[in-house]
Scaffold this active site. Structure first.
Site, PDB file in Angstrom:
ATOM      1  N   ASN A   1     -10.288  -2.849   2.258  1.00 13.73           N
ATOM      2  CA  ASN A   1      -9.962  -2.838   0.833  1.00 13.73           C
ATOM      3  C   ASN A   1     -11.218  -2.525   0.016  1.00 13.73           C
ATOM      4  O   ASN A   1     -12.302  -2.394   0.575  1.00 13.73           O
ATOM      5  CB  ASN A   1      -9.418  -4.210   0.405  1.00 13.73           C
ATOM      6  CG  ASN A   1      -7.964  -4.416   0.808  1.00 13.73           C
ATOM      7  OD1 ASN A   1      -7.184  -3.475   0.827  1.00 13.73           O
ATOM      8  ND2 ASN A   1      -7.617  -5.640   1.131  1.00 13.73           N
TER       9      ASN A   1
ATOM     10  N   HIS B   1       0.830  -1.220   0.000  1.00 13.98           N
ATOM     11  CA  HIS B   1       0.000   0.000   0.000  1.00 13.98           C
ATOM     12  C   HIS B   1       0.863   1.268   0.000  1.00 13.98           C
ATOM     13  O   HIS B   1       0.527   2.263   0.648  1.00 13.98           O
ATOM     14  CB  HIS B   1      -0.961   0.023   1.193  1.00 13.98           C
ATOM     15  CG  HIS B   1      -1.949  -1.104   1.162  1.00 13.98           C
ATOM     16  ND1 HIS B   1      -3.111  -1.058   0.440  1.00 13.98           N
ATOM     17  CD2 HIS B   1      -1.925  -2.334   1.734  1.00 13.98           C
ATOM     18  CE1 HIS B   1      -3.772  -2.201   0.588  1.00 13.98           C
ATOM     19  NE2 HIS B   1      -3.069  -2.997   1.359  1.00 13.98           N
TER      20      HIS B   1
ATOM     21  N   TYR C   1       0.186  -3.784  11.732  1.00 18.58           N
ATOM     22  CA  TYR C   1       0.059  -2.424  11.210  1.00 18.58           C
ATOM     23  C   TYR C   1       0.701  -1.404  12.145  1.00 18.58           C
ATOM     24  O   TYR C   1       1.467  -0.544  11.713  1.00 18.58           O
ATOM     25  CB  TYR C   1      -1.412  -2.091  10.934  1.00 18.58           C
ATOM     26  CG  TYR C   1      -1.834  -2.583   9.569  1.00 18.58           C
ATOM     27  CD1 TYR C   1      -1.704  -3.929   9.232  1.00 18.58           C
ATOM     28  CD2 TYR C   1      -2.318  -1.724   8.599  1.00 18.58           C
ATOM     29  CE1 TYR C   1      -2.052  -4.394   7.980  1.00 18.58           C
ATOM     30  CE2 TYR C   1      -2.674  -2.183   7.341  1.00 18.58           C
ATOM     31  CZ  TYR C   1      -2.545  -3.515   7.034  1.00 18.58           C
ATOM     32  OH  TYR C   1      -2.878  -3.968   5.793  1.00 18.58           O
TER      33      TYR C   1
END
Ligand code: NDP
Length: 483
Positions: free
Chosen positions: A129, A57, A339
């Protein structure tokens, strides 16, 4: 432009700069001096203008906006930001998955759809997403999958062989591969695609009752896509089509909107559901779990500085608010760790003190030093820097404890996530939704993507298409023969 009185240029230390055009040298043709601190500072800063780009990403486009709640879902959640009439500020960042920072925007790929809601109960990040499912269901396979999407170690090129080898050996990927190769694999711009929280989350109401939840964001601009041929033309003209479209629309006051909806499943329904409701490769059929209206998100403000507000934006599924929580989805569980960890590496320890990541509610914690330690978090008393303390430092509030969760099977093992799992029905359901033209584009896109892949790998993948629907396999075979 009218000339105005300008500020005096300074160094980062605020010292006035007398000359920003000429370096300091010994004689007009002589070498430079180390004491030219302005030159040294400029070069040193330029060397440090990049931070590690996201491994996945990396290329993204974002904007700020609002979430407005238009429907009452208080029976499911006590989250203040999700009560009828609530309105909160938010940030959205869209992205491709595989391409690096300089990649072209309109390449075929899944798109990230990451949302940060600045609520009065802290930041809530929904990091999804533009597809409701994913390629893998066990995070142990995530690094392997991403390696197949990135560059080959020797050629330094992306490898269709690696992609199809992995996919053909991982039948759980078929559903997502079908979406990727369908029209929705190349949206025209972020405004023209749906978003999905993808994982199963949970919601907790004021009575402490928990339900399982999936989040959906339906584009109000309609779905628009490019074919492979159109996307090549677009990339030939601009590699920044999404930035131009999203930034341009918002500058012109055309604010994109999405309808936020949820699907809800009770624990009893979860136990009776024919699939594992926490399997990220599966959807919950709308017929069984209808969409429930929640509200609307509107993007209405561009960032003033892309790097500071979009590149520095750090989304993590670990950021949840009271009334919203996790589920046993294995992929979600891994992302809760990965993350936040990626941002600690990419941005630095106190990345959530950067303005774009900083919650808009009071923050009290006992984390101490490290990069970006610019804040005071001692509640006004420097003696309260550990807990428990006698100096009125912040303490926990047990009213925020979540209801306990029970597990039926408490045996720890490495359960085979492929054993007896139906990887074909939902991929086939999606295929059968497509009209003839959509199917033909799907066949052609797959055949093009398979060019150069060894026949044995293609044959192995075609067996999966066959199991989803015999017409799927036949169509791909015909498209391969026609190239
Ligand atoms: P439904 O007929 O109720 O829903 C079909 C869904 O498919 C719609 O949400 C539609 O999105 C979406 N869709 C249409 N074209 C595409 C495409 N090219 N790529 C991805 N999605 C597309 O059926 P079910 O709920 O029973 O699901 C059937 C299949 O639809 C699933 O196997 C799944 O692949 C797909 N799907 C299901 C979703 C779900 O949450 N149930 C969500 C998205 C896809 P839209 O409404 O925006 O047109």
């Amino acid at each position: 432009m009218a000339e105005q009185k300008r500020e005096t240029l300074t160094t980062t230390a605020g010292n006035p700069v007398g000359d920003n055009q000429n370096s300091m040298t010994i004689g007009s043709r002589g070498p430079l001096l180390l004491q030219d601190v302005h030159l040294i500072e400029k070069l040193a800063h330029q060397n440090r203008e990049r931070i590690p780009e996201r491994v996945v990403h990396a290329k993204g486009w974002g904007a700020f906006g609002t979430l407005e709640v238009t429907h009452d879902i208080s029976q499911y959640t006590k989250a203040k930001a999700l009560q009828l009439g609530a309105r909160c500020e938010m940030l959205a960042r869209f992205s491709t998955v595989a391409g690096e920072l300089g990649a072209a925007d309109t390449e075929r790929d899944v798109r990230g759809f990451a949302l940060k809601f600045y609520t009065e109960e802290g930041n809530w990040d929904l990091v999804g997403n533009n597809t409701p499912v994913f390629f893998v269901r066990d995070p142990l396979k995530f690094p392997d999958f991403i390696h197949t999407q990135k560059r080959h170690p020797k050629t330094n090129l992306r490898s269709p062989t690696a992609m199809w080898d992995f996919w053909s050996l991982s039948p759980e990927s078929l559903h997502q591969v079908t979406i990727l190769m369908s029209d929705r694999g190349i949206p025209q711009a972020p405004m023209f695609m749906n978003g999905y929280g993808s994982h199963t989350y949970s919601m907790i109401n004021n009575n402490g009752e928990r339900v399982w939840v999936k989040f959906h964001f339906k584009t109000k601009q309609g779905h628009k896509f490019y074919t492979n041929a159109q996307s090549k033309e677009v990339i030939g003209e601009t590699r920044e089509a999404y930035q131009e479209a999203l930034f341009g629309a918002i500058e012109q006051g055309e604010y994109p909107q999405w309808e936020m909806k949820i699907q809800v499943m009770t624990d009893e329904q979860a136990k009776a559901f024919k699939y594992n409701p926490f399997d990220l490769t599966k959807v919950w059929p709308h017929g069984d779990f209808p969409l429930i209206d929640v509200g609307i998100i509107t993007l209405n403000r561009n960032a003033e500085n892309y790097f500071s507000e979009i590149e520095n934006a750090a989304f993590s599924p670990s950021n949840i608010i009271p009334g919203i929580s996790f589920s046993p989805d294995k992929m979600l569980q891994a992302r809760i760790f990965a993350y936040a960890d990626a941002h600690r590496y990419r941005l630095g320890t106190h990345y959530e003190s950067l303005p774009v990541n900083k919650p808009k509610c009071p923050i009290h914690h006992y984390h101490k030093d490290g990069a970006m330690r610019t804040f005071r978090n001692d509640s006004g008393n420097p003696d309260a820097y550990y807990e428990p303390n006698s100096f009125n430092g912040p303490v926990e509030d047990s009213s925020y404890r979540e209801p306990a969760q029970s597990l039926d099977d408490c045996t720890i093992d490495r359960y085979n996530h492929r054993d007896g799992n139906d990887d074909y029905t939902q991929a086939g359901d999606l295929f059968r939704l497509f009209d003839d033209e959509q199917k033909q584009r799907l066949f052609n896109n797959i055949a093009e993507a398979m060019q150069g892949v060894p026949q044995a790998i293609i044959d192995r993948q075609i067996v999966h298409f066959e199991k989803a629907d015999p017409d799927y396999a036949a169509g791909v075979k015909a498209a391969l023969a026609a190239i």
